[in-house]
Design an enzyme around this catalytic site. Structure first.
Site, PDB file in Angstrom:
ATOM      1  N   ARG A   4       0.829  -1.211   0.000  1.00  0.00           N
ATOM      2  CA  ARG A   4       0.000   0.000   0.000  1.00  0.00           C
ATOM      3  C   ARG A   4       0.857   1.253   0.000  1.00  0.00           C
ATOM      4  NH1 ARG A   4      -4.537   0.633   4.603  1.00  0.00           N
ATOM      5  NH2 ARG A   4      -2.692   1.022   5.872  1.00  0.00           N
ATOM      6  N   LYS A  44      -2.724   6.705   1.186  1.00  0.00           N
ATOM      7  CA  LYS A  44      -2.640   7.058   2.608  1.00  0.00           C
ATOM      8  C   LYS A  44      -1.731   8.281   2.741  1.00  0.00           C
ATOM      9  CE  LYS A  44      -2.360   4.784   7.151  1.00  0.00           C
ATOM     10  NZ  LYS A  44      -3.758   5.058   7.532  1.00  0.00           N
ATOM     11  N   GLU A  54     -16.293   6.036   4.397  1.00  0.00           N
ATOM     12  CA  GLU A  54     -15.416   5.766   5.535  1.00  0.00           C
ATOM     13  C   GLU A  54     -16.019   6.300   6.826  1.00  0.00           C
ATOM     14  OE1 GLU A  54     -11.292   6.163   5.379  1.00  0.00           O
ATOM     15  OE2 GLU A  54     -11.086   5.213   3.437  1.00  0.00           O
TER      16      GLU A  54
END
Length: 353
Positions: A88, A190, A231
């Site tokens: 990721r 992220k 989210e």
């Protein structure tokens, strides 16, 4: 060579450990310059020294990760799925034009930091863990909007307890009118900008009381139509349908949670549930019996209720976790602490018993 005496255990109340910064002994730093990463080193210094023109400061060119190390009953140390965090981070680096970190360097850096700070790993049975924060930032002298001339890859660690107070206690969430990320933006990476955008709506949710209901954080809908759940604060959302399916939202602006994908696998292979990633419409919550927020920091937080405008929807209970949520929590945490057999490749051992 003189053998240094081991440092004493830190003066920490493990049973009441929260989720806040505690300085540990050593952290890892590696520098990228002239087209390659150096070998990296451990340092006691917890202060970064960077150029005032660094792109991380001015243009948000940075990303980070979060994963944990766990003390097992036999004294050994587990790290949970670090290869997935490494993958990721590479995706995040690509999205904001930073050099990628190899799996080997990422996992080696994480293991070095865990070993160097072993005395800060909470004892087995306390519910605590050692939270690891890898990051990459753009640095070096610069002023124009462009990728940085140099980069830093770092990893530090902090002993932590539950992200939300109360552990597996249901929390309520408030649907926000703000967007966490833009359509076709950086929501799936992220990067810090996504979290900066969430600070104000998150605080507003925590400051809000409606009909006696308090809220742990904001819940974000999809930025294009504002009809679908994306989210929950800084965590992913999951739910259990009336007919027993395990469902999580799917969207290009959701951060792909390693915990969420672990739960999808566990629901299907350990609980024998049908699973799916798909749309979860905010106006169709009556179709779900349980819901939760999941992520490395939160692990699993049951959702008691969601406030959407004037409507407050309760799932299983405002005071107790639902049976599916609890089973998934026990299975996941059991794997992380070495009490339940892990699927192949999910656990990296730092030290043996």
């Amino acid at each position: 060579m003189t053998q240094l005496a081991p440092k004493p255990a830190p003066d920490i109340d493990w049973a009441n450990l929260g989720f806040s910064y505690i300085r540990t002994d050593l952290r890892y730093l590696s520098h990228w310059k002239d087209g390659e990463w150096d070998a990296g080193t451990l340092t006691e210094d917890n202060v970064l020294h960077i150029s005032e023109g660094s792109t991380a400061i001015h243009y948000g060119q940075q990303c980070f990760e979060g994963l944990k190390a766990y003390r097992c009953k036999d004294g050994s140390i587990n790290i949970f799925r670090p290869d997935q965090n490494a993958a990721r981070m590479r995706r995040s680096c690509r999205r904001v034009l930073m050099p990628e970190i190899s799996d080997q360097q990422f996992i080696d850096a994480v293991k070095q930091v865990v070993k160097a700070n072993e005395r800060f790993i909470p004892p087995y049975g306390t519910g605590g863990s050692l939270y690891l924060r890898p990051y990459v930032i753009g640095v070096g002298d610069n002023i124009g909007v462009r990728t940085a001339p140099e980069f830093i890859f770092g990893v530090f660690c902090v002993p932590v307890g539950p992200y939300f107070k109360g552990g597996l206690t249901p929390q309520n969430f408030l649907v926000s009118g703000y967007d966490r990320a833009a359509p076709h933006g950086t929501g799936a990476a992220k990067v810090g900008g996504n979290y900066a955008a969430s600070l104000m709506p998150g605080q507003q949710a925590k400051d809000t009381v409606i009909d006696g209901h308090h809220f742990a954080d904001a819940l974000y809908l999809d930025p294009e139509t504002h009809t679908k759940i994306e989210e929950v604060g800084a965590a992913n959302f999951f739910a259990v349908t009336q007919d027993g399916r395990f469902v999580t939202p799917k969207s290009p602006s959701i951060l792909e949670s390693i915990t969420k994908y672990s739960l999808l696998w566990l629901a299907e292979h350990r609980l024998n549930m049908p699973v799916e990633e798909g749309d979860v419409y905010i106006n169709a919550l009556d179709g779900y019996t349980e819901a939760g927020a999941c992520g490395t920091a939160a692990v699993i937080t049951p959702i008691g209720g969601i406030q959407n405008g004037d409507t407050f929807h309760v799932f299983h209970s405002e005071t107790e976790a639902g049976p599916i949520t609890r089973r998934l929590y026990d299975e996941l945490v059991g794997i992380q602490y070495g009490d339940v057999q892990a699927p192949d490749g999910w656990i990296v051992k730092v030290t043996e018993s």
